[in-house]
Structures are given as structure tokens and as C-alpha cells.
Design an enzyme around this catalytic site. Sequence first.
Site, PDB file in Angstrom:
ATOM      1  N   LYS A 290       0.894  -1.343  -0.143  1.00 54.33           N
ATOM      2  CA  LYS A 290      -0.135   0.127  -0.063  1.00 54.33           C
ATOM      3  C   LYS A 290       0.968   1.254   0.064  1.00 54.33           C
ATOM      4  O   LYS A 290       0.372   1.991  -0.593  1.00 54.33           O
ATOM      5  CB  LYS A 290      -0.922  -0.115   0.963  1.00 54.33           C
ATOM      6  CG  LYS A 290      -2.140  -1.208   1.236  1.00 54.33           C
ATOM      7  CD  LYS A 290      -2.974  -1.061   2.382  1.00 54.33           C
ATOM      8  CE  LYS A 290      -2.564  -0.863   3.935  1.00 54.33           C
ATOM      9  NZ  LYS A 290      -1.757  -2.202   4.231  1.00 54.33           N
TER      10      LYS A 290
ATOM     11  N   ARG B  46      -8.958   0.464   9.256  1.00 47.36           N
ATOM     12  CA  ARG B  46      -8.533  -0.705   9.390  1.00 47.36           C
ATOM     13  C   ARG B  46      -9.822  -1.621  10.249  1.00 47.36           C
ATOM     14  O   ARG B  46      -9.239  -2.783  10.687  1.00 47.36           O
ATOM     15  CB  ARG B  46      -7.275  -0.825  10.438  1.00 47.36           C
ATOM     16  CG  ARG B  46      -5.958  -0.585   9.815  1.00 47.36           C
ATOM     17  CD  ARG B  46      -5.222  -1.653  10.135  1.00 47.36           C
ATOM     18  NE  ARG B  46      -3.592  -1.628   9.997  1.00 47.36           N
ATOM     19  CZ  ARG B  46      -2.923  -0.898   9.741  1.00 47.36           C
ATOM     20  NH1 ARG B  46      -2.959   0.374   9.277  1.00 47.36           N
ATOM     21  NH2 ARG B  46      -1.572  -1.371   9.626  1.00 47.36           N
TER      22      ARG B  46
ATOM     23  N   ARG C  75      11.645  -5.521   4.574  1.00 47.56           N
ATOM     24  CA  ARG C  75      11.261  -4.231   4.161  1.00 47.56           C
ATOM     25  C   ARG C  75      12.312  -3.172   5.276  1.00 47.56           C
ATOM     26  O   ARG C  75      12.595  -3.568   6.186  1.00 47.56           O
ATOM     27  CB  ARG C  75       9.993  -4.212   4.906  1.00 47.56           C
ATOM     28  CG  ARG C  75       9.200  -2.540   4.734  1.00 47.56           C
ATOM     29  CD  ARG C  75       8.028  -2.561   4.660  1.00 47.56           C
ATOM     30  NE  ARG C  75       7.087  -3.064   5.920  1.00 47.56           N
ATOM     31  CZ  ARG C  75       5.444  -3.002   5.909  1.00 47.56           C
ATOM     32  NH1 ARG C  75       5.299  -2.388   4.995  1.00 47.56           N
ATOM     33  NH2 ARG C  75       5.213  -3.374   6.931  1.00 47.56           N
TER      34      ARG C  75
ATOM     35  N   ARG D  36      11.415  -1.902  10.917  1.00 45.17           N
ATOM     36  CA  ARG D  36      10.354  -1.860  11.791  1.00 45.17           C
ATOM     37  C   ARG D  36      10.091  -2.997  12.823  1.00 45.17           C
ATOM     38  O   ARG D  36      10.383  -3.854  12.417  1.00 45.17           O
ATOM     39  CB  ARG D  36       9.100  -1.513  11.147  1.00 45.17           C
ATOM     40  CG  ARG D  36       8.690  -0.387  10.529  1.00 45.17           C
ATOM     41  CD  ARG D  36       7.581  -0.369   9.548  1.00 45.17           C
ATOM     42  NE  ARG D  36       6.418  -0.899   9.678  1.00 45.17           N
ATOM     43  CZ  ARG D  36       5.499  -0.672   9.201  1.00 45.17           C
ATOM     44  NH1 ARG D  36       4.903  -0.179   8.176  1.00 45.17           N
ATOM     45  NH2 ARG D  36       4.064  -1.536   9.853  1.00 45.17           N
TER      46      ARG D  36
ATOM     47  N   ARG E   7      -0.016  -9.762  13.258  1.00 52.05           N
ATOM     48  CA  ARG E   7      -0.734  -8.702  12.436  1.00 52.05           C
ATOM     49  C   ARG E   7      -1.510  -9.131  11.243  1.00 52.05           C
ATOM     50  O   ARG E   7      -2.532  -8.610  11.109  1.00 52.05           O
ATOM     51  CB  ARG E   7       0.362  -7.692  11.704  1.00 52.05           C
ATOM     52  CG  ARG E   7       1.129  -6.998  12.801  1.00 52.05           C
ATOM     53  CD  ARG E   7       2.252  -6.115  12.070  1.00 52.05           C
ATOM     54  NE  ARG E   7       1.921  -5.185  11.517  1.00 52.05           N
ATOM     55  CZ  ARG E   7       2.701  -4.558  10.527  1.00 52.05           C
ATOM     56  NH1 ARG E   7       3.935  -4.880  10.153  1.00 52.05           N
ATOM     57  NH2 ARG E   7       2.233  -3.542   9.761  1.00 52.05           N
TER      58      ARG E   7
HETATM   59  P1  AMP Z   1       1.074   0.517   8.963  1.00 54.97           P
HETATM   60  O1  AMP Z   1       2.180   1.234   8.789  1.00 54.97           O
HETATM   61  O2  AMP Z   1       0.033   0.812   8.169  1.00 54.97           O
HETATM   62  O3  AMP Z   1       1.380  -1.110   9.001  1.00 54.97           O
HETATM   63  O4  AMP Z   1       0.825   0.481  10.513  1.00 54.97           O
HETATM   64  C1  AMP Z   1       1.680   0.057  11.623  1.00 54.97           C
HETATM   65  C2  AMP Z   1       0.986  -0.021  12.922  1.00 54.97           C
HETATM   66  O5  AMP Z   1       0.325   1.217  13.312  1.00 54.97           O
HETATM   67  C3  AMP Z   1      -0.305  -0.928  12.996  1.00 54.97           C
HETATM   68  O6  AMP Z   1       0.196  -2.307  13.264  1.00 54.97           O
HETATM   69  C4  AMP Z   1      -0.968  -0.626  14.078  1.00 54.97           C
HETATM   70  O7  AMP Z   1      -0.352  -0.952  15.438  1.00 54.97           O
HETATM   71  C5  AMP Z   1      -0.729   1.078  13.986  1.00 54.97           C
HETATM   72  N1  AMP Z   1      -1.854   1.504  13.109  1.00 54.97           N
HETATM   73  C6  AMP Z   1      -1.702   2.050  11.846  1.00 54.97           C
HETATM   74  N2  AMP Z   1      -3.047   2.489  11.172  1.00 54.97           N
HETATM   75  C7  AMP Z   1      -3.843   2.253  12.204  1.00 54.97           C
HETATM   76  C8  AMP Z   1      -5.272   2.110  12.214  1.00 54.97           C
HETATM   77  N3  AMP Z   1      -6.195   2.632  11.028  1.00 54.97           N
HETATM   78  N4  AMP Z   1      -5.895   1.702  13.371  1.00 54.97           N
HETATM   79  C9  AMP Z   1      -5.260   1.133  14.199  1.00 54.97           C
HETATM   80  N5  AMP Z   1      -3.845   0.929  14.227  1.00 54.97           N
HETATM   81  C10 AMP Z   1      -3.254   1.498  13.398  1.00 54.97           C
END
Ligand code: AMP
Length: 209
Positions: free
Chosen positions: A13, A88, A122, A155, A166
Site C-alpha cells: 500500500k 482498519r 522491508r 520496523r 498482524r
Molecule cells: P502500518 O504502517 O499501516 O502497517 O501501521 C503500523 C501499525 O500502526 C499497525 O500495526 C497499528 O499498530 C498502527 N496503526 C496504523 N494505522 C492504524 C489504524 N487505522 N488503526 C489502528 N492501528 C493503526
Amino acid sequence: MNLILLGAPGAGKGTLAAFLIEKMGVPSVSTGNILREAIANNTELGQKAKQFMDAGQLVPDQLVIDLLRDRIAQDDCKNGFILDGFPRTIPQAEALDTIANIDVALSLEVPDEVIEGRMTGRRVCLKCGATYHIKANPPKVEGVCDKCGDKLHIRKDDHPDVVQHRLATYHEQTEPLKDYYGKQGKVKSIDGTQGIQQTERFAVQALGL
Ligand code: AMP
């Protein structure tokens, strides 16, 4: 156009969003990047989010809904935006419906086995949000961001046990959004396994850009 990118963590994404920013001329909003930046700056938001993120859990809905609302109220989003990593959960999608009109939910389809391989490779830039992969999309200089020259990081939530968690969370809480937006007639699905350029071509086709 107000666009949502749907897909598992690691589906691509962020990489597709970086391409679409140029193509569509609108900003992308990544709640994950906003939260990581808040953690790096040790803000109150960052302190609240850190424990959840490190464990690969979702941050509580209200926290991300509030930060998303503030972000898309900013001027640069008034002609459209790309949402990467939000919503999410169903409650987040319901909240979003009261904040903005979504035109399309573009779903990037990538099986779990492929995701697992991708995440371990990554690398991310905490300063500008750019993402790389050591094999599929390496930076020009190892460990250094092409865009801003900052150091690249792995990360914490890309470590294998956290990745499993996840993915389970994704299937349980986020995948139902395909149905949610499907019922609104807004879902377009594309294959996300064919490499970055092919994924970009599929996206251009699906969105009619
Ligand atoms: P991402 O970079 O989008 O994979 O997000 C990394 C982490 O941030 C996720 O595993 C969640 O812990 C938190 N996070 C990001 N976006 C959301 C969301 N919309 N709702 C809840 N947690 C989020």
C-alpha cells in the site's frame, strides 16, 4: 478522488501510494507513518500508541479516528487524498463515512505466504516515510533513504512473530472492510503479487487514471 488502499500489512500500500501521489496529484495519508513519527518525537500520541504498535496490535479506534480527522481537514487534502492503512476496522470505516465521501476502495490482493517474505526485507525511512525492500525495491545506497538521505530502519513490527500476529489481526478486523465497501459498490481489486510496476499498471487501469 478520495481513495482508500485496502490490503494486508506488507501488501504494498505504501509503495503504491507513493506512485499515486504523483499520478493523482493528491497527498497520501498513512496513519502508520503519522504514529511512527509521533513515537520518534515522543509526543503524547506516540506514547499512547507505542505499546500497541510494537506488539503488532491495532491502536484504539478513537485515537486513529481523531488523528485522521485532523489530518484530512488540512488544506492539502481538499482536492482528494489517498488513505494508506486507514480504516482498519468497521468502526473506523463508519466514522470515516461521517467525515468524508470515499469514491473507491482499491484492494491489493496478496496471499499471506508472499507477505511474510516481503516484511522481513522491508526497510523504512522514519523521516520522510519512504519504504524499500532489500530485494524488490532496494535503495541506491544500502541503508540510506534515496529521497531524504536519512538512515533506514527495520520496523519492530516487521519481526516474524509480530508479522504473524498482524496478519491474524488483518484477517479478523480489516478484511471485513472489503465487504463493507463492496456493499457500497466501491471496491476494485487488483493483483499485488506481480511486482511494483505491474501493480502500478493494474492500479492505473482500475482507477481509470
Ligand atoms: P502500518 O504502517 O499501516 O502497517 O501501521 C503500523 C501499525 O500502526 C499497525 O500495526 C497499528 O499498530 C498502527 N496503526 C496504523 N494505522 C492504524 C489504524 N487505522 N488503526 C489502528 N492501528 C493503526
